[in-house]
Design a protein around this motif. Structure first.
Motif, PDB file in Angstrom:
ATOM      1  N   VAL A 103      -8.024  -1.074   9.111  1.00 25.80           N
ATOM      2  CA  VAL A 103      -6.936  -0.092   9.074  1.00 25.80           C
ATOM      3  C   VAL A 103      -5.845  -0.499  10.063  1.00 25.80           C
ATOM      4  O   VAL A 103      -4.650  -0.493   9.735  1.00 25.80           O
ATOM      5  CB  VAL A 103      -7.446   1.333   9.384  1.00 25.80           C
ATOM      6  N   ARG A 104      -6.244  -0.854  11.266  1.00 28.07           N
ATOM      7  CA  ARG A 104      -5.265  -1.295  12.265  1.00 28.07           C
ATOM      8  C   ARG A 104      -4.521  -2.543  11.795  1.00 28.07           C
ATOM      9  O   ARG A 104      -3.303  -2.661  11.967  1.00 28.07           O
ATOM     10  CB  ARG A 104      -5.964  -1.547  13.608  1.00 28.07           C
ATOM     11  N   GLU A 105      -5.252  -3.478  11.205  1.00 26.65           N
ATOM     12  CA  GLU A 105      -4.629  -4.711  10.710  1.00 26.65           C
ATOM     13  C   GLU A 105      -3.606  -4.415   9.618  1.00 26.65           C
ATOM     14  O   GLU A 105      -2.493  -4.955   9.629  1.00 26.65           O
ATOM     15  CB  GLU A 105      -5.711  -5.646  10.173  1.00 26.65           C
ATOM     16  N   ILE A 106      -3.966  -3.568   8.679  1.00 27.45           N
ATOM     17  CA  ILE A 106      -3.057  -3.227   7.574  1.00 27.45           C
ATOM     18  C   ILE A 106      -1.792  -2.577   8.111  1.00 27.45           C
ATOM     19  O   ILE A 106      -0.686  -2.835   7.622  1.00 27.45           O
ATOM     20  CB  ILE A 106      -3.784  -2.329   6.555  1.00 27.45           C
ATOM     21  N   ARG A 107      -1.943  -1.767   9.154  1.00 30.08           N
ATOM     22  CA  ARG A 107      -0.765  -1.081   9.710  1.00 30.08           C
ATOM     23  C   ARG A 107       0.175  -2.033  10.450  1.00 30.08           C
ATOM     24  O   ARG A 107       1.327  -1.680  10.679  1.00 30.08           O
ATOM     25  CB  ARG A 107      -1.214   0.069  10.608  1.00 30.08           C
ATOM     26  N   THR A 108      -0.292  -3.224  10.819  1.00 27.24           N
ATOM     27  CA  THR A 108       0.633  -4.190  11.392  1.00 27.24           C
ATOM     28  C   THR A 108       1.604  -4.708  10.336  1.00 27.24           C
ATOM     29  O   THR A 108       2.707  -5.152  10.653  1.00 27.24           O
ATOM     30  CB  THR A 108      -0.110  -5.390  12.018  1.00 27.24           C
ATOM     31  N   HIS A 109       1.194  -4.637   9.064  1.00 27.69           N
ATOM     32  CA  HIS A 109       2.055  -5.050   7.953  1.00 27.69           C
ATOM     33  C   HIS A 109       2.807  -3.866   7.351  1.00 27.69           C
ATOM     34  O   HIS A 109       3.948  -4.000   6.923  1.00 27.69           O
ATOM     35  CB  HIS A 109       1.225  -5.731   6.859  1.00 27.69           C
ATOM     36  N   ASN A 110       2.134  -2.724   7.312  1.00 28.71           N
ATOM     37  CA  ASN A 110       2.713  -1.516   6.721  1.00 28.71           C
ATOM     38  C   ASN A 110       2.417  -0.339   7.647  1.00 28.71           C
ATOM     39  O   ASN A 110       1.370   0.305   7.518  1.00 28.71           O
ATOM     40  CB  ASN A 110       2.135  -1.269   5.325  1.00 28.71           C
ATOM     41  N   GLN A 169       6.229  -1.390  -8.576  1.00 28.06           N
ATOM     42  CA  GLN A 169       4.837  -1.815  -8.512  1.00 28.06           C
ATOM     43  C   GLN A 169       3.956  -0.617  -8.164  1.00 28.06           C
ATOM     44  O   GLN A 169       4.340   0.218  -7.339  1.00 28.06           O
ATOM     45  CB  GLN A 169       4.669  -2.904  -7.456  1.00 28.06           C
ATOM     46  N   PRO A 170       2.778  -0.498  -8.771  1.00 24.88           N
ATOM     47  CA  PRO A 170       1.895   0.617  -8.423  1.00 24.88           C
ATOM     48  C   PRO A 170       1.431   0.525  -6.984  1.00 24.88           C
ATOM     49  O   PRO A 170       1.350  -0.561  -6.404  1.00 24.88           O
ATOM     50  CB  PRO A 170       0.721   0.468  -9.398  1.00 24.88           C
ATOM     51  N   LYS A 171       1.140   1.666  -6.387  1.00 25.32           N
ATOM     52  CA  LYS A 171       0.577   1.702  -5.045  1.00 25.32           C
ATOM     53  C   LYS A 171      -0.819   1.061  -5.076  1.00 25.32           C
ATOM     54  O   LYS A 171      -1.498   1.038  -6.103  1.00 25.32           O
ATOM     55  CB  LYS A 171       0.490   3.136  -4.539  1.00 25.32           C
ATOM     56  N   ARG A 172      -1.233   0.554  -3.912  1.00 24.84           N
ATOM     57  CA  ARG A 172      -2.491  -0.194  -3.839  1.00 24.84           C
ATOM     58  C   ARG A 172      -3.376   0.411  -2.752  1.00 24.84           C
ATOM     59  O   ARG A 172      -2.933   0.616  -1.623  1.00 24.84           O
ATOM     60  CB  ARG A 172      -2.196  -1.659  -3.538  1.00 24.84           C
ATOM     61  N   VAL A 173      -4.639   0.674  -3.102  1.00 22.01           N
ATOM     62  CA  VAL A 173      -5.585   1.319  -2.189  1.00 22.01           C
ATOM     63  C   VAL A 173      -6.806   0.423  -1.993  1.00 22.01           C
ATOM     64  O   VAL A 173      -7.428  -0.020  -2.960  1.00 22.01           O
ATOM     65  CB  VAL A 173      -6.035   2.688  -2.733  1.00 22.01           C
ATOM     66  N   LEU A 174      -7.134   0.166  -0.737  1.00 23.25           N
ATOM     67  CA  LEU A 174      -8.382  -0.497  -0.375  1.00 23.25           C
ATOM     68  C   LEU A 174      -9.435   0.585  -0.186  1.00 23.25           C
ATOM     69  O   LEU A 174      -9.286   1.446   0.692  1.00 23.25           O
ATOM     70  CB  LEU A 174      -8.186  -1.292   0.914  1.00 23.25           C
ATOM     71  N   THR A 175     -10.472   0.584  -1.017  1.00 26.55           N
ATOM     72  CA  THR A 175     -11.478   1.640  -0.947  1.00 26.55           C
ATOM     73  C   THR A 175     -12.831   1.025  -0.599  1.00 26.55           C
ATOM     74  O   THR A 175     -13.368   0.201  -1.344  1.00 26.55           O
ATOM     75  CB  THR A 175     -11.524   2.480  -2.246  1.00 26.55           C
ATOM     76  N   ILE A 176     -13.346   1.387   0.566  1.00 25.19           N
ATOM     77  CA  ILE A 176     -14.570   0.794   1.115  1.00 25.19           C
ATOM     78  C   ILE A 176     -15.662   1.854   1.071  1.00 25.19           C
ATOM     79  O   ILE A 176     -15.728   2.742   1.932  1.00 25.19           O
ATOM     80  CB  ILE A 176     -14.329   0.286   2.548  1.00 25.19           C
ATOM     81  N   GLN A 177     -16.508   1.756   0.044  1.00 23.36           N
ATOM     82  CA  GLN A 177     -17.513   2.785  -0.206  1.00 23.36           C
ATOM     83  C   GLN A 177     -18.714   2.179  -0.921  1.00 23.36           C
ATOM     84  O   GLN A 177     -18.736   0.988  -1.236  1.00 23.36           O
ATOM     85  CB  GLN A 177     -16.926   3.915  -1.065  1.00 23.36           C
ATOM     86  N   SER A 178     -19.687   3.020  -1.208  1.00 22.03           N
ATOM     87  CA  SER A 178     -20.874   2.589  -1.931  1.00 22.03           C
ATOM     88  C   SER A 178     -20.554   2.342  -3.410  1.00 22.03           C
ATOM     89  O   SER A 178     -19.495   2.744  -3.920  1.00 22.03           O
ATOM     90  CB  SER A 178     -21.965   3.665  -1.818  1.00 22.03           C
ATOM     91  N   PHE A 217      -3.439 -10.496   0.721  1.00 21.14           N
ATOM     92  CA  PHE A 217      -3.510  -9.253  -0.052  1.00 21.14           C
ATOM     93  C   PHE A 217      -3.502  -8.019   0.847  1.00 21.14           C
ATOM     94  O   PHE A 217      -3.073  -6.936   0.426  1.00 21.14           O
ATOM     95  CB  PHE A 217      -4.761  -9.240  -0.940  1.00 21.14           C
ATOM     96  N   LEU A 218      -3.986  -8.160   2.082  1.00 18.04           N
ATOM     97  CA  LEU A 218      -4.005  -7.013   2.995  1.00 18.04           C
ATOM     98  C   LEU A 218      -2.608  -6.619   3.454  1.00 18.04           C
ATOM     99  O   LEU A 218      -2.417  -5.542   4.013  1.00 18.04           O
ATOM    100  CB  LEU A 218      -4.883  -7.314   4.211  1.00 18.04           C
ATOM    101  N   GLU A 219      -1.646  -7.479   3.199  1.00 20.22           N
ATOM    102  CA  GLU A 219      -0.258  -7.176   3.554  1.00 20.22           C
ATOM    103  C   GLU A 219       0.399  -6.242   2.533  1.00 20.22           C
ATOM    104  O   GLU A 219       1.532  -5.806   2.740  1.00 20.22           O
ATOM    105  CB  GLU A 219       0.544  -8.481   3.647  1.00 20.22           C
ATOM    106  N   LYS A 220      -0.326  -5.965   1.444  1.00 24.35           N
ATOM    107  CA  LYS A 220       0.269  -5.199   0.345  1.00 24.35           C
ATOM    108  C   LYS A 220      -0.516  -3.927   0.060  1.00 24.35           C
ATOM    109  O   LYS A 220      -0.551  -3.442  -1.067  1.00 24.35           O
ATOM    110  CB  LYS A 220       0.321  -6.068  -0.915  1.00 24.35           C
ATOM    111  N   VAL A 221      -1.145  -3.381   1.092  1.00 27.12           N
ATOM    112  CA  VAL A 221      -1.988  -2.196   0.937  1.00 27.12           C
ATOM    113  C   VAL A 221      -1.235  -0.954   1.408  1.00 27.12           C
ATOM    114  O   VAL A 221      -0.627  -0.952   2.474  1.00 27.12           O
ATOM    115  CB  VAL A 221      -3.303  -2.362   1.727  1.00 27.12           C
ATOM    116  N   ASP A 222      -1.282   0.104   0.593  1.00 24.27           N
ATOM    117  CA  ASP A 222      -0.596   1.361   0.922  1.00 24.27           C
ATOM    118  C   ASP A 222      -1.527   2.395   1.542  1.00 24.27           C
ATOM    119  O   ASP A 222      -1.066   3.326   2.199  1.00 24.27           O
ATOM    120  CB  ASP A 222       0.040   1.950  -0.342  1.00 24.27           C
ATOM    121  N   ALA A 223      -2.829   2.247   1.307  1.00 23.41           N
ATOM    122  CA  ALA A 223      -3.768   3.233   1.840  1.00 23.41           C
ATOM    123  C   ALA A 223      -5.174   2.654   1.835  1.00 23.41           C
ATOM    124  O   ALA A 223      -5.488   1.743   1.066  1.00 23.41           O
ATOM    125  CB  ALA A 223      -3.728   4.525   1.025  1.00 23.41           C
ATOM    126  N   VAL A 224      -6.006   3.212   2.709  1.00 22.11           N
ATOM    127  CA  VAL A 224      -7.421   2.858   2.794  1.00 22.11           C
ATOM    128  C   VAL A 224      -8.237   4.135   2.647  1.00 22.11           C
ATOM    129  O   VAL A 224      -7.865   5.179   3.191  1.00 22.11           O
ATOM    130  CB  VAL A 224      -7.750   2.191   4.147  1.00 22.11           C
TER     131      VAL A 224
END
Length: 291
Positions: free
Chosen positions: A100-107, A4-13, A75-82
């Motif tokens: 970020v802290r929440e995602i790291r509880t899963h990964n 599966q491809p890596k998944r990135v949450l990107t929070i920007q304009s 879906f936040l359980e499947k994030v590799d990077a922010v």
């Protein structure tokens, strides 16, 4: 399913026209085979470098509401990077740090790449953010895996002037030593002795340091979105398993190619037209160890 491809949450304009923030990062990530999950902090017609722009700035509550849907669907359980870029309000920054802290509880290995947008040395610009943002960016060091400041922003984070490569290496390693998650400091637009015709991009870790030297493009104005593209591209290389040396070589070479192939006077990178260079830049500027 495997591979599966890596998944990135990107929070920007986000802008409808041009390539800054998520409008640069999402395409770059996807072109590199990374799944992008964009959350937009603003929705503008175009970036503010134009004479006119319009749109909305989203509140921390609105961003949290989008995150709630991602959370409830797991879906936040499947994030590799922010990724985070320009942050206009402290409340938005706090939402980013919390997720970020929440995602790291899963990964626990999830990366957080922070582009600490605050200002620039070029043309004497200095700060272009509210006075509450620099302290927020210093706090972000506590959870960031990779930071991508420009020369001006790096000096702000260090709290002192940085004039030589040795200074940069020493101060970057202090930041790494003092922040648990921080592994890599990338510094863009670094210049020594005010050299007018070249720029350096630095990649510094606890045990290695690389510099990439490229010619300087004397454009007026410089196209916007270079930092957003740089951050997304470097992260994509790392998620795809590349070494720091290869990642900084290819990222810097691609950025130089995109700027060089953008017409002088354009406000935006030729990101779509030159998209092949995201994968394979025409000219490679090789990274060299320096300390």
């Amino acid at each position: 399913m495997t591979n599966q491809p890596k998944r990135v949450l990107t929070i920007q304009s986000h802008v409808a026209f041009g390539h800054v923030g998520n409008s640069a990062a999402v395409f770059t990530l996807q072109r590199m085979g990374i799944e992008a999950m964009p959350i937009n902090t603003v929705q503008f017609s175009n970036h503010s470098g134009y004479d006119v722009f319009s749109g909305q700035v989203f509140t921390a509550e609105q961003i949290s509401d989008v995150l709630r849907g991602l959370r409830e669907n797991h879906f936040l359980e499947k994030v590799d990077a922010v990724i985070s870029g320009y942050i206009g309000k402290v409340g938005v920054g706090q939402v980013i740090h919390d997720v970020v802290r929440e995602i790291r509880t899963h990964n626990p290995d999830a990366m957080y790449v922070c582009d600490p947008v605050m200002g620039d040395k070029e043309d004497g610009v200095g700060f272009f953010v509210d006075e509450t943002i620099p302290p927020l960016m210093k706090e972000a060091l506590e959870s960031a895996t990779i930071i991508t400041p420009n020369y001006f922003e790096f000096e702000v984070l260090c709290g002192k002037s940085v004039e030589t490569l040795e200074d940069a290496c020493r101060e970057a390693r202090k930041l790494i030593a003092n922040n648990h998650y921080l592994k890599t400091v990338l510094i863009t637009s670094f210049r020594v002795n005010d050299a007018d015709d070249e720029l350096m991009t630095l990649a510094i870790t606890a045990d290695e340091a690389w510099k990439v030297i490229t010619p300087r493009c004397h454009y007026v104005p410089m196209p916007s979105g270079t930092g957003d593209t740089f951050t997304a591209l470097y992260l994509a290389h790392m998620l795809n398993g590349d070494s720091v040396e290869k990642a900084i070589t290819y990222t810097t070479s691609t950025l130089y190619a995109l700027v060089k192939d953008t017409p002088n006077g354009s406000h935006d990178l030729s990101l779509v037209r030159e998209q092949a260079q995201i994968i394979e830049p025409k000219e490679l500027f090789m990274a060299e160890k320096f300390c």
